[in-house]
Design a protein around this motif. Structure first.
Motif, PDB file in Angstrom:
ATOM      1  N   ASP A 116       3.166   6.207  18.953  1.00 12.26           N
ATOM      2  CA  ASP A 116       2.679   7.323  18.142  1.00 12.26           C
ATOM      3  C   ASP A 116       1.335   7.872  18.604  1.00 12.26           C
ATOM      4  O   ASP A 116       1.076   9.080  18.495  1.00 12.26           O
ATOM      5  N   ARG A 253       3.862  -0.662  16.318  1.00 12.91           N
ATOM      6  CA  ARG A 253       3.820  -0.044  14.982  1.00 12.91           C
ATOM      7  C   ARG A 253       2.998  -0.868  13.986  1.00 12.91           C
ATOM      8  O   ARG A 253       2.663  -0.370  12.915  1.00 12.91           O
ATOM      9  N   SER A 259      -0.247   3.203  15.373  1.00 10.08           N
ATOM     10  CA  SER A 259       0.775   3.660  14.441  1.00 10.08           C
ATOM     11  C   SER A 259       0.308   3.403  13.010  1.00 10.08           C
ATOM     12  O   SER A 259      -0.894   3.217  12.783  1.00 10.08           O
ATOM     13  N   LYS A 262       4.859   0.244   8.181  1.00 11.44           N
ATOM     14  CA  LYS A 262       6.053   0.707   7.480  1.00 11.44           C
ATOM     15  C   LYS A 262       5.853   2.076   6.829  1.00 11.44           C
ATOM     16  O   LYS A 262       6.811   2.834   6.656  1.00 11.44           O
ATOM     17  N   ASP A 265       6.668   4.476   9.506  1.00 13.26           N
ATOM     18  CA  ASP A 265       7.939   4.188  10.155  1.00 13.26           C
ATOM     19  C   ASP A 265       9.072   4.588   9.202  1.00 13.26           C
ATOM     20  O   ASP A 265       9.587   5.701   9.258  1.00 13.26           O
TER      21      ASP A 265
END
Length: 456
Positions: A116, A253, A259, A262, A265
């Protein structure tokens, strides 16, 4: 470079429209999208090839030819060049440096599937290079990056699709859910709960030798310069895999530097559908409140003070005040999916099911004809790439546009900021800034490492 400069490709894209995106995967559409001539197809390149990068590439062979692939891991690059050659007659060119892809005048569009923290830099530079862009979710690492991408899309006129595939590739369950809301089947919506899973904390991850095939400095790119960390004995993935615990692939992540855990994501999927259903795709919340959460390491002033373990939230319950007095709950507890509750009923939807009395009632009281198409804004595409190519033809933005994506992603980013600072945040959805909290507003943007600034 506009597709209109390539008559043969324009002829192909007109064929896509004639076939109709709702039937684009039918046998007749396959003939339209056949492989008779490479000159009849748009030319793509993929930047970032591990996992989702290969997934979106292989889903696109039916519609486009790939002239180039780029990745900072030579093993991943080589493997996917050979995979691509097996799928198409011409072997794609291979690059470590994505900028060589952007220099190519024959490439119409790029698909971006890097971690990301690279998305915004590559996407902006691609648009300025005249490419249309397909970029994986979550689109950005910060809210300021979302605003920048919107500005450049408007400035350049490029088509930009975000890879939130639940808008097209979910057997229409989510579109049906939105249609149920739009047609009042649960009355006034009062609450929506987005279940997006928990994650486990990591053990201590030591500094490790950088794999020979990986350019670690280039992988870090705009992010701060740090040592590579990994527990190499535990591995996942194809071709020998990558460490299960590291600060790169597979687990990027789980670090705020790259990132948002969750929240960005799974949150980028379910919060998106919730906002779409609520009619809040062009606005935002008034308040984000962390009710309870667990950060796996110690924080000071919103920043982790431990650097050898995952640092994103592992468990959480977050309350979000949405327009029209709707409460949104984003939680790591319970089933993965979305629960809509209203004054006259409730139902639950995820990628495997849509259940509840309002759904059962459809047997005797179906939705009006065309209700799904009304939600979607036309015939429903069963493939994200097909929707992207149709948008390239019409020069209109696709169903997963940057504006609606950024509005819902702001909720996810704000949730992370609220947990990092351990306080409720009040948000101005018109100005798109946090109210009365200078420290929190400082988390809306980030500095890019010297040498990796965005080039326009």
């Amino acid at each position: 470079m506009s597709l209109s400069r390539h008559p043969s490709r324009r002829h192909f894209l007109q064929g896509v429209a004639a076939a109709g995106t709702a039937t684009i995967l039918s046998s007749s559409a396959n003939r339209v999208l056949g492989n008779e001539s490479a000159n009849d197809r748009p030319v793509f390149a993929t930047i970032g090839l591990r996992n989702q990068g290969w997934t979106i590439t292989q889903k696109s062979f039916r519609f486009a030819d790939f002239a180039a692939l780029a990745d900072v891991d030579s093993n991943v690059l080589g493997t996917n060049v050979e995979r691509t050659h097996q799928k198409q007659s011409k072997k794609p060119d291979a690059y470590k440096d994505y900028r060589k892809v952007l220099d190519r005048k024959d490439i119409d569009a790029v698909m971006i599937a890097t971690p990301d923290h690279w998305h915004t830099k590559i996407a902006v530079e691609a648009m300025y290079a005249g490419k249309d862009v397909y970029c994986e979710k979550p689109l950005t690492l910060t809210i300021a990056e979302g605003k920048l991408i919107e500005q450049v899309v408007k400035e350049t006129g490029r088509v930009f699709q975000v890879g939130t595939m639940q808008r097209t590739e979910s057997d229409q369950r989510f579109l049906q859910a939105i249609a149920l809301i739009k047609h009042g089947r649960i009355g006034k919506v009062q609450k929506v709960t987005c279940g997006i899973n928990s994650m486990e904390a990591s053990p201590v991850i030591p500094v490790a030798p950088v794999p020979q095939e990986l350019d670690w400095d280039f992988w870090l790119g705009p992010a701060p310069k740090v040592d590579y960390r990994a527990l190499p004995e535990l591995r996942v993935g194809y071709g020998g895999g990558v460490p299960l615990y590291s600060n790169g692939h597979y687990s990027f992540r789980n670090w705020h530097e790259y990132s948002g855990g969750k929240l960005t994501d799974w949150g980028a999927h379910h919060v998106d559908i919730a906002c779409w259903a609520l009619g809040a795709s062009d606005t935002g919340p008034s308040r984000v409140s962390p009710l309870e959460y667990t950060l796996p390491v110690e924080y000071k002033d919103g920043n982790p003070v431990v650097h050898d373990q995952y640092n994103v939230a592992t468990h959480f319950n977050i309350s979000v005040a949405m327009p029209n007095e709707v409460e949104m709950i984003i939680t790591s507890h319970g089933d993965n999916g979305i629960l809509f509750e209203g004054s006259e009923g409730r139902f639950f939807v995820n990628r495997g099911k849509i259940v509840g009395k309002p759904v059962e009632d459809l047997k005797d009281n179906p939705l009006p004809e065309g209700a799904i198409e009304e939600v979607y804004g036309g015939k429903v595409s069963e493939n994200h790439t097909a929707n992207f190519i149709e948008a390239m033809r019409t020069r209109e933005q696709p169903i997963s546009d940057v504006w609606s994506h950024n509005r819902m992603l702001e909720i996810c980013h704000l949730s992370n900021i609220a947990m990092r600072l351990d306080r409720e945040l009040k948000w101005d959805p018109a100005k798109r800034e946090i109210i009365g909290d200078a420290q929190a507003n400082s988390f809306l943007a980030r500095e890019y490492r010297k040498g990796y600034e965005i080039n326009s």
